[in-house]
Motif scaffolding. Structure first.
Motif, short mmCIF file in Angstrom:
data_model
loop_
_atom_site.label_atom_id
_atom_site.label_comp_id
_atom_site.label_asym_id
_atom_site.label_seq_id
_atom_site.Cartn_x
_atom_site.Cartn_y
_atom_site.Cartn_z
N SER A 1256 0.80 -1.23 0.00
CA SER A 1256 0.00 0.00 0.00
C SER A 1256 0.83 1.27 0.00
CB SER A 1256 -0.95 0.03 1.22
OG SER A 1256 -1.79 -1.10 1.19
N ASN A 1257 2.12 1.16 0.06
CA ASN A 1257 3.01 2.32 0.00
C ASN A 1257 4.29 1.92 -0.72
OD1 ASN A 1257 2.74 5.14 1.27
ND2 ASN A 1257 1.57 3.84 2.68
N GLU A 1258 5.01 2.92 -1.21
CA GLU A 1258 6.25 2.62 -1.94
C GLU A 1258 7.27 1.99 -0.99
OE1 GLU A 1258 9.85 5.00 -4.19
OE2 GLU A 1258 7.84 5.90 -4.19
N VAL A 1259 7.91 0.90 -1.48
CA VAL A 1259 8.91 0.18 -0.70
C VAL A 1259 10.26 0.89 -0.81
CG1 VAL A 1259 10.09 -2.03 -0.41
CG2 VAL A 1259 7.68 -1.99 -1.06
N ARG A 1260 10.89 1.09 0.35
CA ARG A 1260 12.20 1.74 0.37
C ARG A 1260 13.35 0.79 0.74
NH1 ARG A 1260 12.84 7.25 0.39
NH2 ARG A 1260 11.40 8.14 -1.12
N CYS A 1261 13.05 -0.27 1.49
CA CYS A 1261 14.09 -1.23 1.85
C CYS A 1261 13.44 -2.55 2.26
CB CYS A 1261 14.99 -0.71 2.97
SG CYS A 1261 14.12 -0.17 4.45
N LEU A 1262 14.22 -3.62 2.14
CA LEU A 1262 13.75 -4.97 2.44
C LEU A 1262 14.80 -5.71 3.25
CD1 LEU A 1262 12.44 -5.96 -1.11
CD2 LEU A 1262 10.99 -5.50 0.87
N GLU A 1263 14.32 -6.50 4.22
CA GLU A 1263 15.20 -7.38 4.98
C GLU A 1263 14.49 -8.70 5.20
OE1 GLU A 1263 18.32 -7.23 6.05
OE2 GLU A 1263 18.67 -5.21 5.28
N LEU A 1308 19.12 -6.55 10.88
CA LEU A 1308 18.83 -7.60 11.86
C LEU A 1308 20.13 -8.01 12.54
CD1 LEU A 1308 16.49 -9.72 9.60
CD2 LEU A 1308 15.78 -8.77 11.80
N SER A 1309 20.02 -8.35 13.81
CA SER A 1309 21.20 -8.89 14.48
C SER A 1309 21.46 -10.30 13.96
CB SER A 1309 20.97 -8.93 16.00
OG SER A 1309 19.87 -9.76 16.31
N LYS A 1310 22.68 -10.81 14.19
CA LYS A 1310 23.06 -12.10 13.63
C LYS A 1310 22.18 -13.23 14.14
CE LYS A 1310 26.20 -10.38 11.07
NZ LYS A 1310 25.94 -10.27 9.63
N GLY A 1311 21.72 -13.15 15.38
CA GLY A 1311 20.84 -14.18 15.91
C GLY A 1311 19.37 -13.90 15.64
N ILE A 1317 15.55 -0.18 12.95
CA ILE A 1317 14.90 0.55 11.87
C ILE A 1317 15.40 1.98 11.93
CG2 ILE A 1317 12.73 1.22 10.80
CD1 ILE A 1317 11.41 -1.05 12.43
N ALA A 1318 16.03 2.43 10.84
CA ALA A 1318 16.62 3.78 10.81
C ALA A 1318 15.81 4.69 9.93
CB ALA A 1318 18.06 3.70 10.35
N TYR A 1319 15.58 5.92 10.45
CA TYR A 1319 14.96 6.99 9.67
C TYR A 1319 16.02 8.05 9.46
CZ TYR A 1319 10.72 4.48 11.01
OH TYR A 1319 9.77 3.51 11.18
N ASP A 1320 15.64 9.27 9.13
CA ASP A 1320 16.64 10.30 8.87
C ASP A 1320 17.60 10.45 10.04
OD1 ASP A 1320 15.69 10.78 6.40
OD2 ASP A 1320 14.56 12.58 6.91
N VAL A 1355 22.98 1.05 8.75
CA VAL A 1355 22.85 0.69 10.16
C VAL A 1355 23.14 -0.79 10.35
CG1 VAL A 1355 20.37 0.16 10.03
CG2 VAL A 1355 21.34 0.96 12.20
N ALA A 1356 23.63 -1.15 11.54
CA ALA A 1356 23.83 -2.55 11.93
C ALA A 1356 23.54 -2.66 13.41
CB ALA A 1356 25.25 -3.01 11.62
N ILE A 1357 23.06 -3.82 13.85
CA ILE A 1357 22.72 -4.00 15.26
C ILE A 1357 23.37 -5.26 15.80
CG2 ILE A 1357 20.54 -5.19 14.69
CD1 ILE A 1357 19.40 -3.82 17.26
N LEU A 1358 23.82 -5.17 17.06
CA LEU A 1358 24.45 -6.28 17.74
C LEU A 1358 23.56 -6.73 18.90
CD1 LEU A 1358 26.78 -4.04 16.85
CD2 LEU A 1358 28.30 -5.69 17.92
N THR A 1359 23.94 -7.81 19.55
CA THR A 1359 23.24 -8.21 20.79
C THR A 1359 23.53 -7.16 21.86
OG1 THR A 1359 25.16 -9.54 21.38
CG2 THR A 1359 23.34 -10.67 20.27
N LYS A 1360 22.78 -7.23 22.90
CA LYS A 1360 22.89 -6.27 24.02
C LYS A 1360 22.58 -4.85 23.55
CE LYS A 1360 26.24 -9.08 26.54
NZ LYS A 1360 27.57 -9.15 27.20
N TYR A 1361 21.77 -4.77 22.51
CA TYR A 1361 21.23 -3.48 22.07
C TYR A 1361 22.31 -2.45 21.75
CZ TYR A 1361 17.11 -5.66 24.11
OH TYR A 1361 16.11 -6.54 24.42
N ARG A 1362 23.30 -2.89 21.03
CA ARG A 1362 24.32 -1.97 20.53
C ARG A 1362 24.07 -1.76 19.02
NH1 ARG A 1362 30.08 -4.13 21.92
NH2 ARG A 1362 29.13 -6.09 21.22
#
Length: 1565
Positions: A1256-1263, A1308-1311, A1317-1320, A1355-1362
């Protein structure tokens, strides 16, 4: 010494041969005493031949040239074959008192008065039993006479030696004692038998010492032998290799262990000595090697042949004077090349050589003269290498910069460089340049084309090109006449007069110190009445020079052809019909000629020849069988000038010298079955079927039973060493397999053999590979051959980018042909299996394709061609002639023959960018306009400029330029238009018909010549429409547009049928204008970028922004054709309709070309990759479309009919690069074409769309969360929709933190327990928890703001919310959500394009737009390595990831390549060009998968040996490529010690010598 000979032949020679082959040398043994009876060996002519062969070896051998086996036998002293008159008189005077001796000498010698001075010639001695005693008596008499004559001082010491030296001493004197460098060139192996003097009279010692006729010891001979040994020891002690043997009665018995050990030691010593001499010589040559040694060798070769040809030149003085006058008259202005033509053998070559010799005098000024006798050397037999050598020589002669490596990469660039070079030399106003090219018929490539593609139709002032060609049959001369159409360019070489012919023969006789008796002379002239044919005269001379004064010759044949048959008959009578037929047949059957070593090997494989040789005696060995070299040397001597020696690939090859003789040989000896048989034996030889100990059966006449004997022919591997290829096999084997009818072997050994393909490609380039396939394909009824050939054709861009290297070629073939491996198993399937096997044992780090992912053959891409120095600015097709004209920024127009994919003309003259090209006159003429304010009319058949039109105006490029042309063939007028002027010119006379001047304050933007209304129509910036008569140029009307307000025209296109013009405007309006008025057609949302109409003017396309809208014509106007527009992801630059209006092709700035179906309402049929630069030009010619860019020198040609054909493997059509992959690459997800509010699910195995998801809206990224089986879609609205992959239910929605903020990126984190999710400037961190039936997404657990003015780019994310996030300005941060701490990381210098975390989360990698990668240590938040890779095309990093084991980093670059780095030390391990940009890289257990912009999924295994000590430089073949790694640890240590060290650097540069590629390598820090 027969045992020693056989030992060396069996064991030592093969070892030395292998050693030489590994160094690119050919090993040849000349043992004229092997394989023949004693009477043949001691024949008085054999001594002469031995000394001649020894001289030849010394002249040609790189290493050892002479080896002597010396025992206790001095050998017989031969009777001199010739005695000069003075010497004869002195000898007779001493024999006058001994009447019997005098009669004996008179009986055996006869006076030959044809020699100058007269000589006495030894007549044939008796045969059989009387030969030995008769010769001994004669020898004794002559020696006594010489002894007395010498005592009286009537003859010299050297003359005396002729009667007292044995053959052995003559050979040692010439081969050893006369040399200054004997230690490097010669070796003497001495066999000394202890106590032999005590047993000298025993029967077993009979053959070991010299004996007199009565059996007594020949003490004189033994004394001479002792003296000879003493001289060797005194003068050349280093060459003496002595072997001591104890006396034994069975000394030469094979079972004697002492003798066997001696033979073994002799062989080992021979191998060591020969190898050492070869290496020493190679080192000397390498130390003294000149930078352009190949060029100097080529020049010397042609000068040497020229000097020989002019030695007996006579006549032609009038023709020389006329040529000189023509050259002087044309020296000051442009002129056509000069062509000398005549039948074969008329004397064209000698005339060309004489012209070169006398050129300064003929031209009357200083000249630089360049001569090439084409076909006499490798570099002069091929157009590519010929032009290269000429360009280098001209540059050296005039002190100009040499052609750079980039020019030499493509033949078209060399042609353009050649043309430019001629003009550069002309403008220097210094010495005139004269290039003479003799015998164009002998350039291989000319016979394959309809034209001579590199021949300039006009030479500039002070530059002259003189050519020669054969007449009398269709061939090169008729091809030349298609290019040079001026009859005055052709000068016929006519026969000599009768007197000149006689003068020529007399000169030849004088040069050879011969004359003829009056009777013989009369017979000669009677056989040649009025003959002025130099070729025939030379043949007559070759016969007449053999006549002695006492010879009664037979009449000569009256024609050259009959003379050649007569020659063959005489040779057959002397040497045997079979031997002559086979020798000449093998040489004529070869592709490029045969070396003497090869010819002797081939004769040794010919059972019929060996049976004829050994019909009266048995061979000397029971283990091996060879053709006796003496028989070949005798025949070669009698063939004389019939054989030519040509340098090819570093070897000297024999070829038939005259074209007519080659025809006679084919007619006489090469009937269809004989021809196939000879090609078959040659194929066996180059296959190596009977080498390396493989024995071949033969039945000899005197044996009566089959013998299985080793023929000891040279082995024929593809590679002699890692860097030395078997070039002779590569060039000859396909030819012989084809012509022997062994098609199955041809496919197995050549066309379907990856080892062959890689060896041929690496050693000879992609062109040589394609030449082989072109040679074989027409005769091989196999569609798979066409597939392989087309795949090789598609490899060109990779070879230009990376250079020809084995792993590159294997990758290209496997990744293109894997699609067909199962459907075409015979050839293609085998090639794929061979490629996979090669990769398994590859010792270097390498990326191994696991499937097909490059654009396959039989696809839409026909060819990628490179031919210009700068960008392409104009293109036009000549459909009738199948030509494509390509105009460039540097003012050159290249005319391509698209059937042959060769440049046939380089049209030079413009001094500014070519703006427009129009083809007319049924494709035979073209007119071009350029920024230099000139129009030039060209003849496309000849490549000649018909006339130049100076249109006036400023030469300042910022001033108004010509930007359009219109040709009215009916009126024979061409109209040129700029912003302030329209001109009309007569197409036949170039006269101005009229000028129309505009207003510089209100310049015209669009101009049209409407032929149906006889009207010129212009539209200005202020929307003023002006109408003019196209016949007179008079104004007819002027008005403002009524349908458009406050917009500026941007583009226009004429509609000839209705006499209208369609104009596009800056705010999106499209207006239809005619002489009656104007009306608004459409209002588009953005400025109109371009307008095009179909060929029949029934369709109109308007480009605006990223879209194209199609309109359909009605009786008076156009209306909308489709409900939706055709959309690109970037600005659309150009478009073109297909030939039947069923497709439209559009090109955009992102280098993509899209093919749309108009019959299916805009369905996207294909997405094509351009040349890596914005697609600014599309030109349609029938079913073909050419695409090009102003930023690239390459262009591509596409087949539009492919879109309607059945695809072998349908690619997924994604243009956005927003792809995601699931199920280990089974499914691809990407925004739907034409509706970005949906996501297409593509089934890769089936090659079709499986389903689509509505967002229903234009797609900007996929994971994709592979384990959780979820698809995350980030939308322009800021919402993230989560789709379970196992069902279409339970879609989850993650709302944005701020309304109307688009999602920038996700990670997504490796696990897969966290989602970022990143915005401006905002990042949401979500938790993904297990749930039933699908995981549950909670959160956001954390939300944080960057509080920076720039936006997040990755953007990238690790465990322990880093969270690690990169910014558009290059900054990089790590944020710990749990304690709200931000850690700035050292930033990049440009936009951060990707951030990835290792699987163990101890490291991270970030990439940027400047092609820089940082490897981060997340324990200390500092970079560990800074890794950069740059080349001339590099445009930054697109994506990256860690391998599953975190040992490697895979990175996709925007230059369409993938690189692999080592995490351990930052080393660059591998680089692979993949032809398309990689959108993302996903690691697998042993490699990665990566979707590309071509719509294929790359699936590869990375193979890296555990130890990289043998690692090759991954950039060794790249041009101007550099990689660098900085180590923080090393920099800190260096900084602490006060000596900061430079980082490691590897770079590569192209090297001329492919066998010694060098990289400038420093140690990596």
């Amino acid at each position: 010494m027969d045992a020693e000979r056989e030992a060396l032949q069996s064991i030592a020679y093969p070892k030395v041969q292998t050693f030489c082959q590994k160094h690119g040398l050919m090993f040849e043994v000349v043992d004229l005493r092997w394989g023949l009876r004693h009477s043949e060996v001691t024949d008085h002519m054999t001594t002469e031949l031995c000394l001649e062969e020894l001289h030849r070896c010394q002249e040609t051998s790189l290493g050892p040239a002479f080896v002597a086996l010396l025992g206790d036998l001095y050998g017989p002293c031969p009777v001199p074959t010739l005695i000069e008159e003075k010497e004869w008189e002195a000898l007779k005077a001493q024999l006058s008192t001994r009447r019997g001796d005098l009669e004996l000498v008179d009986h055996h010698f006869q006076r030959d008065e044809n020699a100058v001075p007269p000589t006495y010639v030894l007549q044939a001695l008796g045969s059989g039993e009387i030969h030995g005693p008769e010769e001994a008596t004669l020898n004794s008499v002559l020696r006594c006479g010489a002894q007395e004559t010498r005592r009286l001082g009537l003859i010299t010491q050297e003359q005396w030696h002729r009667y007292h030296r044995s053959v052995v001493e003559w050979e040692i004197e010439q081969g050893l004692l006369s040399l200054t460098d004997a230690d490097q060139r010669a070796t003497v192996f001495l066999r000394e038998i202890q106590d032999l003097n005590k047993h000298v009279l025993e029967d077993c010692a009979l053959k070991m010492v010299d004996r007199l006729a009565d059996g007594c010891l020949d003490t004189e001979a033994q004394n001479l032998l002792s003296s000879l040994k003493g001289r060797i020891t005194d003068r050349q002690p280093g060459v003496f290799k002595a072997h001591q043997l104890s006396w034994s009665c069975d000394l030469v018995n094979p079972k004697n262990k002492t003798h066997a050990r001696y033979l073994k030691e002799l062989g080992e010593q021979f191998v060591a000595r020969a190898n050492h001499q070869v290496l020493e010589r190679l080192w000397e040559l390498e130390a003294g090697r000149q930078e352009l040694a190949w060029l100097y060798q080529e020049i010397r070769h042609h000068l040497g042949l020229s000097a020989k040809a002019t030695r007996t030149f006579c006549g032609r003085q009038d023709l020389l004077a006329q040529v000189g006058q023509r050259l002087r008259q044309s020296d000051g202005h442009p002129h056509a090349p000069l062509v000398l033509f005549g039948p074969p053998g008329i004397g064209k070559t000698a005339l060309m050589c004489k012209l070169a010799e006398q050129m300064p005098g003929l031209l009357g000024c200083k000249t630089v003269t360049i001569l090439r006798l084409l076909g006499t050397s490798q570099m002069s037999s091929d157009a590519r290498s010929l032009l290269q050598s000429i360009c280098f020589q001209v540059c050296l002669a005039y002190g100009l910069p040499l052609p750079p490596a980039r020019i030499l990469e493509a033949h078209t660039r060399v042609v353009q460089f050649f043309y430019t070079l001629l003009h550069t030399v002309s403008c220097r106003n210094f010495e005139s340049l004269v290039i003479l090219l003799d015998s164009l018929d002998d350039v291989d490539s000319i016979h394959h084309f309809r034209r001579v593609p590199w021949l300039p139709p006009k030479c500039p002032p002070r530059v002259h090109l003189i050519l020669s060609a054969c007449s009398g049959q269709p061939g090169v001369l008729s091809t030349l006449q298609q290019t040079l159409m001026d009859p005055e360019s052709y000068w016929e070489v006519k026969p000599l007069s009768s007197n000149q012919g006689q003068e020529m023969v007399q000169l030849l006789l004088s040069a050879s110190r011969r004359t003829l008796s009056p009777g013989q002379r009369n017979l000669l002239w009677a056989s040649l009445p009025e003959c002025g044919h130099p070729g025939q005269l030379r043949l007559a001379f070759e016969e007449a020079r053999k006549w002695a004064s006492f010879t009664v010759p037979a009449p000569l044949a009256s024609t050259a052809k009959e003379m050649m048959h007569q020659l063959c008959a005489r040779l057959e009578q002397t040497h045997g019909q079979l031997l002559v037929a086979r020798v000449l047949g093998y040489i004529a059957s070869s592709r490029h000629g045969l070396s003497e070593a090869e010819l002797k090997d081939v004769l040794s494989l010919d059972d019929e020849v060996l049976q004829a040789v050994y019909q009266d005696w048995t061979p000397p060995s029971k283990e091996l069988l060879r053709f006796p070299p003496l028989l070949w040397v005798r025949l070669r001597r009698d063939l004389g000038n019939c054989l030519a020696r040509r340098p090819v690939d570093g070897f000297t090859l024999l070829a038939i010298a005259q074209r007519q003789l080659a025809e006679v040989v084919r007619e006489r000896y090469l009937s269809e079955p004989e021809n196939a048989k000879k090609h078959g034996i040659l194929a066996d030889f180059f296959l190596g079927a009977w080498s390396q100990g493989t024995k071949k059966l033969i039945t000899l006449p005197l044996v009566g039973k089959p013998l299985n004997l080793d023929r000891k022919v040279a082995p024929q591997p593809l590679w002699f060493s890692d860097t030395v290829a078997n070039l002779r096999k590569l060039k000859e084997l396909p030819y012989h397999l084809l012509h022997s009818g062994r098609i199955k072997e041809l496919k197995q050994e050549v066309l379907g053999n990856m080892n062959w393909i890689s060896c041929r490609g690496v050693s000879g380039g992609i062109e040589s590979l394609l030449d082989d396939f072109d040679l074989c394909a027409p005769h091989v009824n196999c569609p798979e051959v066409g597939l392989v050939r087309e795949a090789l054709q598609l490899c060109r861009p990779a070879m230009e980018f990376q250079g020809m290297e084995r792993s590159i070629l294997y990758t290209e073939i496997l990744a293109r042909l894997h699609f067909f491996a199962t459907t075409h198993p015979t050839l293609v399937g085998q090639l794929c299996q061979q490629a996979q096997s090669w990769f398994r044992v590859c010792p270097h780090p390498v990326l191994v394709p696991l499937g097909g992912f490059f654009r396959p053959p039989v696809g839409s891409l026909q060819v990628t061609l490179t031919g210009c120095h700068k960008g392409i600015t104009a293109m036009a097709w000549s459909l009738e002639e199948k030509l494509l004209l390509v105009g460039t920024q540097d003012g050159i127009i290249a005319v391509w023959d698209m059937e042959e994919q060769q440049v046939i003309h380089i049209l030079t003259g413009h001094r500014g960018e070519v703006r427009c090209v129009k083809v007319f006159a049924k494709g035979t003429q073209a007119i071009s306009a350029a920024k230099d304010h000139t129009l030039r009319l060209w003849n496309l058949l000849s490549g000649q400029e018909k006339f130049i039109i100076e249109d006036g105006g400023s030469k300042d490029p910022t001033k108004p330029q010509i930007w359009s042309l219109h040709v009215d063939e009916a009126k024979k007028v061409v109209y040129s238009a700029s912003s302030t002027k329209v001109s009309a010119w007569n197409l036949e006379t170039a006269e101005l018909i009229f000028h129309i001047l505009g207003n510089a304050l209100d310049p015209w933007v669009c101009t049209a010549a409407l032929a149906s209304r006889a009207t010129l129509l212009t539209v200005s910036e202020d929307r003023v429409v002006s109408l003019w008569s196209s016949v007179t140029g008079k104004a007819q009307a002027k008005r403002h547009l009524s349908s458009i307000k406050e917009e500026t025209p941007t583009c226009g296109v004429s509609v000839q049928k209705t006499g209208q013009m369609v104009i596009g405007f800056s705010k999106g309006s499209i207006s239809l204008i005619s002489s009656e008025g104007d009306k608004l057609l459409e209002k588009l949302p953005e400025a109109v970028g371009f307008l095009v109409v179909s060929e029949d003017e029934s369709l109109l396309a308007a480009g605006f922004g990223r879209s194209v809208r199609i309109f359909l014509a009605d009786s008076q106007s156009f209306h909308g054709f489709m409900a939706t527009d055709l959309e690109h992801e970037d600005i659309v630059e150009t478009a073109v309709f297909g030939p039947e209006n069923n497709v439209i092709v559009t090109g955009s700035r992102d280098a993509l070309i899209q093919v749309w179906s108009l019959s299916e309402q805009g369905t996207l049929l294909d997405i094509l990759e351009g040349v890596g630069a914005p697609v600014s030009l599309l030109a349609q010619g029938g079913a073909l479309v050419a695409s090009a860019s102003q930023q690239s020198s390459s262009f591509k040609v596409w087949d539009l009919t492919y879109a309607q054909k059945l695809r072998t493997s349908a690619p997924f059509l994604d243009r956005t690069g927003l792809t995601a992959v699931s199920h280990n690459g089974s499914y691809i997800y990407f925004p739907k074409i034409g509706d970005k509010n949906k996501v297409t699910i593509w089934d890769l195995a089936e090659g079709e769309e499986q389903d689509s998801l509505d967002t229903s809206n234009e797609v900007r990224c996929l994971e994709v969360a592979e384990q959780a089986k979820l698809l995350f879609t980030g939308l322009v609205s800021g919402i993230v929709l989560v789709f379970p992959l196992s069902s279409r239910q339970d879609v989850m929605c993650i709302p944005p933190p701020v309304a109307r903020k688009a999602v920038k990126c996700m990670a997504l984190s490796k696990g897969e327990e966290h989602l970022a999710i990143a915005y401006d400037s905002i990042v949401l961190v979500m938790d993904i928890n297990p749930g039933d039936p699908c995981p549950v997404i909670d959160g956001p657990t954390y939300t944080f703001y960057t509080q920076l003015p720039v936006t997040i780019s990755s953007v990238a994310i690790l465990t322990k919310y880093r969270v690690i996030y990169g910014m558009t300005n290059g900054n990089l941060f790590l944020y710990e959500c749990a304690n709200s701490k931000v850690f700035p990381l050292e930033g990049h210098g440009s936009r951060v394009t990707c951030v990835e975390v290792s699987h163990k989360e101890q490291q991270a990698v970030s990439g940027s737009a400047e092609a820089l990668l940082f490897l981060w240590d997340l324990q200390v938040y500092k970079w560990k390595f800074e890794m950069s890779y740059k080349n001339s095309y590099c445009q930054g990093v697109q994506c990256a990831c860690f391998s599953k084991d975190d040992k490697y980093v895979y990175a996709g670059l925007r230059d369409r390549s993938i690189v692999v780095w080592s995490v351990l030390d930052g080393t660059l391990l591998a680089v692979q060009f993949v032809h398309a940009m990689v959108n993302r890289i996903i690691p697998t257990s042993n490699g990665f998968i990566a979707p590309t912009r071509h719509g294929y999924l790359i699936r590869e295994r990375f193979q890296c040996p555990s130890s990289r000590t043998s690692q090759q430089d991954p950039l060794k073949n790249f041009k101007k490529a550099v990689w660098m790694v900085k180590s923080r640890q090393r920099e800190e240590l260096a900084s602490a010690s006060g000596a900061l060290q430079d980082s490691g650097l590897r770079s590569t540069q192209k090297n001329e010598c492919k066998s010694n590629k060098c990289s400038q390598v420093c140690l990596i820090v």
